[in-house]
Design a protein around this motif. Structure first.
Motif, PDB file in Angstrom:
ATOM      1  N   LEU A 246      -0.617   5.633  -1.015  1.00 43.48           N
ATOM      2  CA  LEU A 246      -0.078   4.195  -1.435  1.00 43.48           C
ATOM      3  C   LEU A 246       1.022   3.886  -0.797  1.00 43.48           C
ATOM      4  CD1 LEU A 246      -0.671   4.009  -5.426  1.00 43.48           C
ATOM      5  CD2 LEU A 246      -1.033   2.130  -3.583  1.00 43.48           C
ATOM      6  N   LYS A 247       2.009   4.836  -0.459  1.00 47.16           N
ATOM      7  CA  LYS A 247       3.307   4.586   0.177  1.00 47.16           C
ATOM      8  C   LYS A 247       2.814   4.137   1.782  1.00 47.16           C
ATOM      9  CE  LYS A 247       7.602   6.826   1.407  1.00 47.16           C
ATOM     10  NZ  LYS A 247       8.429   8.088   1.278  1.00 47.16           N
ATOM     11  N   GLU A 248       1.839   5.063   2.247  1.00 56.44           N
ATOM     12  CA  GLU A 248       1.572   4.601   3.740  1.00 56.44           C
ATOM     13  C   GLU A 248       1.007   3.331   3.718  1.00 56.44           C
ATOM     14  OE1 GLU A 248      -1.393   6.698   6.342  1.00 56.44           O
ATOM     15  OE2 GLU A 248      -0.066   7.997   5.251  1.00 56.44           O
ATOM     16  N   ASN A 249       0.186   2.718   2.716  1.00 59.21           N
ATOM     17  CA  ASN A 249      -0.273   1.386   2.698  1.00 59.21           C
ATOM     18  C   ASN A 249       0.732   0.399   2.591  1.00 59.21           C
ATOM     19  OD1 ASN A 249      -3.173   2.123   2.612  1.00 59.21           O
ATOM     20  ND2 ASN A 249      -3.422   0.706   1.008  1.00 59.21           N
ATOM     21  N   VAL A 250       1.604   0.234   1.578  1.00 57.40           N
ATOM     22  CA  VAL A 250       2.540  -0.768   1.392  1.00 57.40           C
ATOM     23  C   VAL A 250       3.524  -0.656   2.488  1.00 57.40           C
ATOM     24  CG1 VAL A 250       2.085  -0.680  -1.150  1.00 57.40           C
ATOM     25  CG2 VAL A 250       4.022   0.480  -0.356  1.00 57.40           C
ATOM     26  N   LEU A 251       3.574   0.385   3.284  1.00 56.27           N
ATOM     27  CA  LEU A 251       4.612   0.333   4.238  1.00 56.27           C
ATOM     28  C   LEU A 251       3.860   0.198   5.646  1.00 56.27           C
ATOM     29  CD1 LEU A 251       7.282   3.091   3.231  1.00 56.27           C
ATOM     30  CD2 LEU A 251       7.511   0.452   3.121  1.00 56.27           C
TER      31      LEU A 251
ATOM     32  N   ARG B 215      -6.008  -1.808  -4.719  1.00 56.97           N
ATOM     33  CA  ARG B 215      -7.380  -0.815  -4.379  1.00 56.97           C
ATOM     34  C   ARG B 215      -6.908   0.632  -4.899  1.00 56.97           C
ATOM     35  NH1 ARG B 215     -10.746  -1.648   0.838  1.00 56.97           N
ATOM     36  NH2 ARG B 215      -9.992  -3.621   0.438  1.00 56.97           N
ATOM     37  N   LYS B 216      -6.075   1.080  -4.242  1.00 58.09           N
ATOM     38  CA  LYS B 216      -5.566   2.461  -4.457  1.00 58.09           C
ATOM     39  C   LYS B 216      -4.882   2.542  -5.700  1.00 58.09           C
ATOM     40  CE  LYS B 216      -6.060   4.414   0.226  1.00 58.09           C
ATOM     41  NZ  LYS B 216      -5.238   4.210   1.474  1.00 58.09           N
ATOM     42  N   TYR B 217      -4.012   1.551  -6.044  1.00 51.41           N
ATOM     43  CA  TYR B 217      -3.302   1.718  -7.044  1.00 51.41           C
ATOM     44  C   TYR B 217      -4.208   1.628  -8.445  1.00 51.41           C
ATOM     45  CZ  TYR B 217       1.033   1.435  -9.809  1.00 51.41           C
ATOM     46  OH  TYR B 217       2.223   1.755 -10.613  1.00 51.41           O
ATOM     47  N   SER B 218      -5.187   0.904  -8.572  1.00 55.50           N
ATOM     48  CA  SER B 218      -5.944   0.953  -9.660  1.00 55.50           C
ATOM     49  C   SER B 218      -6.664   2.406  -9.712  1.00 55.50           C
ATOM     50  CB  SER B 218      -7.054  -0.333  -9.526  1.00 55.50           C
ATOM     51  OG  SER B 218      -7.785   0.309  -8.518  1.00 55.50           O
ATOM     52  N   VAL B 219      -7.052   3.160  -8.871  1.00 62.46           N
ATOM     53  CA  VAL B 219      -7.433   4.566  -8.932  1.00 62.46           C
ATOM     54  C   VAL B 219      -6.468   5.309  -9.547  1.00 62.46           C
ATOM     55  CG1 VAL B 219      -8.476   6.194  -7.632  1.00 62.46           C
ATOM     56  CG2 VAL B 219      -9.052   4.012  -7.065  1.00 62.46           C
TER      57      VAL B 219
ATOM     58  N   GLY C  85     -14.295  -8.152  -5.221  1.00 61.32           N
ATOM     59  CA  GLY C  85     -14.772  -9.095  -4.274  1.00 61.32           C
ATOM     60  C   GLY C  85     -15.062  -9.116  -2.749  1.00 61.32           C
ATOM     61  N   PHE C  86     -14.883  -9.938  -2.132  1.00 61.27           N
ATOM     62  CA  PHE C  86     -14.997  -9.709  -0.492  1.00 61.27           C
ATOM     63  C   PHE C  86     -13.674  -9.415  -0.084  1.00 61.27           C
ATOM     64  CE2 PHE C  86     -18.513 -12.819  -1.352  1.00 61.27           C
ATOM     65  CZ  PHE C  86     -19.646 -11.991  -1.212  1.00 61.27           C
ATOM     66  N   ASN C  87     -13.738  -8.578   0.766  1.00 62.66           N
ATOM     67  CA  ASN C  87     -12.349  -8.310   1.711  1.00 62.66           C
ATOM     68  C   ASN C  87     -12.172  -9.204   2.578  1.00 62.66           C
ATOM     69  OD1 ASN C  87     -11.543  -6.475  -0.145  1.00 62.66           O
ATOM     70  ND2 ASN C  87     -13.068  -4.955   0.554  1.00 62.66           N
ATOM     71  N   ILE C  88     -11.776 -10.431   2.483  1.00 62.13           N
ATOM     72  CA  ILE C  88     -11.691 -11.340   3.600  1.00 62.13           C
ATOM     73  C   ILE C  88     -10.349 -11.304   4.077  1.00 62.13           C
ATOM     74  CG2 ILE C  88     -11.596 -13.890   4.325  1.00 62.13           C
ATOM     75  CD1 ILE C  88     -13.810 -14.410   1.821  1.00 62.13           C
ATOM     76  N   LYS C  89      -9.243 -11.310   3.073  1.00 63.71           N
ATOM     77  CA  LYS C  89      -8.124 -11.113   3.468  1.00 63.71           C
ATOM     78  C   LYS C  89      -7.567  -9.492   3.208  1.00 63.71           C
ATOM     79  CE  LYS C  89      -4.977 -14.892   2.982  1.00 63.71           C
ATOM     80  NZ  LYS C  89      -4.354 -15.657   1.960  1.00 63.71           N
ATOM     81  N   SER C  90      -6.965  -8.905   4.132  1.00 64.54           N
ATOM     82  CA  SER C  90      -6.766  -7.470   3.834  1.00 64.54           C
ATOM     83  C   SER C  90      -5.234  -7.201   3.551  1.00 64.54           C
ATOM     84  CB  SER C  90      -6.775  -6.510   4.967  1.00 64.54           C
ATOM     85  OG  SER C  90      -6.400  -6.918   6.157  1.00 64.54           O
TER      86      SER C  90
ATOM     87  N   ASN D 233      -6.225  -6.779  -2.008  1.00 63.60           N
ATOM     88  CA  ASN D 233      -6.269  -5.719  -2.612  1.00 63.60           C
ATOM     89  C   ASN D 233      -6.141  -4.228  -1.768  1.00 63.60           C
ATOM     90  OD1 ASN D 233      -9.139  -5.140  -2.006  1.00 63.60           O
ATOM     91  ND2 ASN D 233      -9.555  -6.281  -3.852  1.00 63.60           N
ATOM     92  N   ALA D 234      -6.384  -4.615  -0.443  1.00 57.76           N
ATOM     93  CA  ALA D 234      -6.458  -3.544   0.510  1.00 57.76           C
ATOM     94  C   ALA D 234      -4.934  -3.084   0.710  1.00 57.76           C
ATOM     95  CB  ALA D 234      -6.982  -3.816   2.057  1.00 57.76           C
ATOM     96  N   PHE D 235      -4.035  -3.811   0.341  1.00 61.08           N
ATOM     97  CA  PHE D 235      -2.499  -3.773   0.502  1.00 61.08           C
ATOM     98  C   PHE D 235      -2.071  -2.797  -0.472  1.00 61.08           C
ATOM     99  CE2 PHE D 235       1.920  -4.691  -0.149  1.00 61.08           C
ATOM    100  CZ  PHE D 235       2.408  -4.519   0.969  1.00 61.08           C
TER     101      PHE D 235
END
Lengths: 201, 107
Positions: free
Chosen positions: B8-13, A44-48, A196-201, A39-41
């Protein structure tokens, strides 16, 4: 779903949380699996953003937001999202009105502001390169504020993204639609990203 | 909300399993289709046709698209990222188009 990682790739704590969700609701919603995975990819932000755009609108009510979401999904021909968002909208309208609106909005007994808005959003979905300032005129003529239009544009963008994720990853149709609709109507989307835990980012 | 979108854009790129330059190409290909209805080809062809479908008719995506992409060498994590970038671009570009019109109307 088409990628194995969306079924089995979550970290241990997420898997445990999914088990609990499945026990209580009978299923783990597919958007939750995608948004929670690494979810760091994205998630996480998209849900906000999702919660803000779909549940913290100043002008549109929750049923109106969900009706817009269902109609945009129809424009994008996304069966999964049509079904889910209709199930949520039904908690604010009766099912007959929702069905009529989805079929022929102009025949439904609904506020004209919604009707003019979906005409604009339909063009933004299907013919985005041809949208122009004249398309906004009916919205302002109906009395909609700039903020109301801005909120509708964000809802449209969100659905254009989610419809594509649903079709690309092949979300299986939701079961227990009544339960799901009621839950999302009341709680919105803030729980869609299982941290969860952020094992994989 | 605009700030959230740009984060978000910064993240996914940004950092990921797939090449940043490839994700950037995917993002811009979708952006061009949405804004101008003109497609720019990207390599490999399996990826090009998949990205075209995501924007133009996502309901036509099939298991075979994924089989072909995997045969080309893409891993599941790369496909997860590329799909998210493409879908996000589709929504984000429409939002930018709408907000720009709104600003022009107001000014």
């Amino acid at each position: 779903m088409r990628l194995t990682i969306h079924e089995t790739g979550h970290n241990l704590l997420q898997k445990l949380q999914f088990k609990i969700i499945k026990t209580f609701s009978g299923q783990v919603p597919s958007p939750m699996k995608i948004i929670s995975y690494r979810n760091a990819f994205f998630g996480r932000k998209y849900s906000v953003y999702l919660q803000k755009a779909m549940r913290e609108t100043k002008f549109w009510t929750v049923p109106e937001v969900e009706l817009l979401a269902a109609y945009i999904s129809k424009c994008n021909e996304c069966k999964y999202c049509i079904s889910d968002h209709k199930a949520i909208a039904i908690y604010g309208y009766n099912s007959e009105l929702v069905e009529t609106f989805m079929d022929k909005p102009e025949n439904s007994d609904i506020d004209n502001k919604l009707n003019v808005t979906i005409k604009f959003l339909e063009k933004l979905c299907k013919l985005p390169s041809e949208v122009n300032e004249n398309d906004l005129k009916p919205l302002f003529d109906s009395g909609l504020s700039k903020q109301a239009v801005e909120e509708a544009i964000h809802i449209c963008g969100i659905m254009c993204t989610m419809n594509r994720l649903a079709d690309a990853f092949n979300f299986p149709m939701s079961t227990n639609l009544d339960k799901l609709g009621k839950f999302l109507f009341k709680n919105g989307y803030k729980l869609v990203c299982i941290k969860g835990f952020n094992i994989k980012s | 909300m605009v700030k959230l979108l740009s984060d978000l854009k910064e993240n996914v790129l940004g950092a990921g399993y797939s090449e940043i330059s490839l994700r950037s190409l995917v993002f811009n290909k979708i952006k061009n289709i949405v804004k101008t209805d003109i497609s720019q080809g990207i390599e490999p062809s399996s990826l090009n046709s998949y990205i075209e479908k995501i924007e133009r008719n996502p309901y036509k995506i099939t298991d075979d698209d994924f089989v072909n992409l995997k045969k080309t060498g893409f891993t599941e994590d790369e496909l997860h990222e590329i799909t998210i970038v493409a879908a996000f671009s589709s929504g984000e570009t429409r939002i930018q188009i709408g907000l720009k019109l709104l600003d022009n109307q107001a000014s």
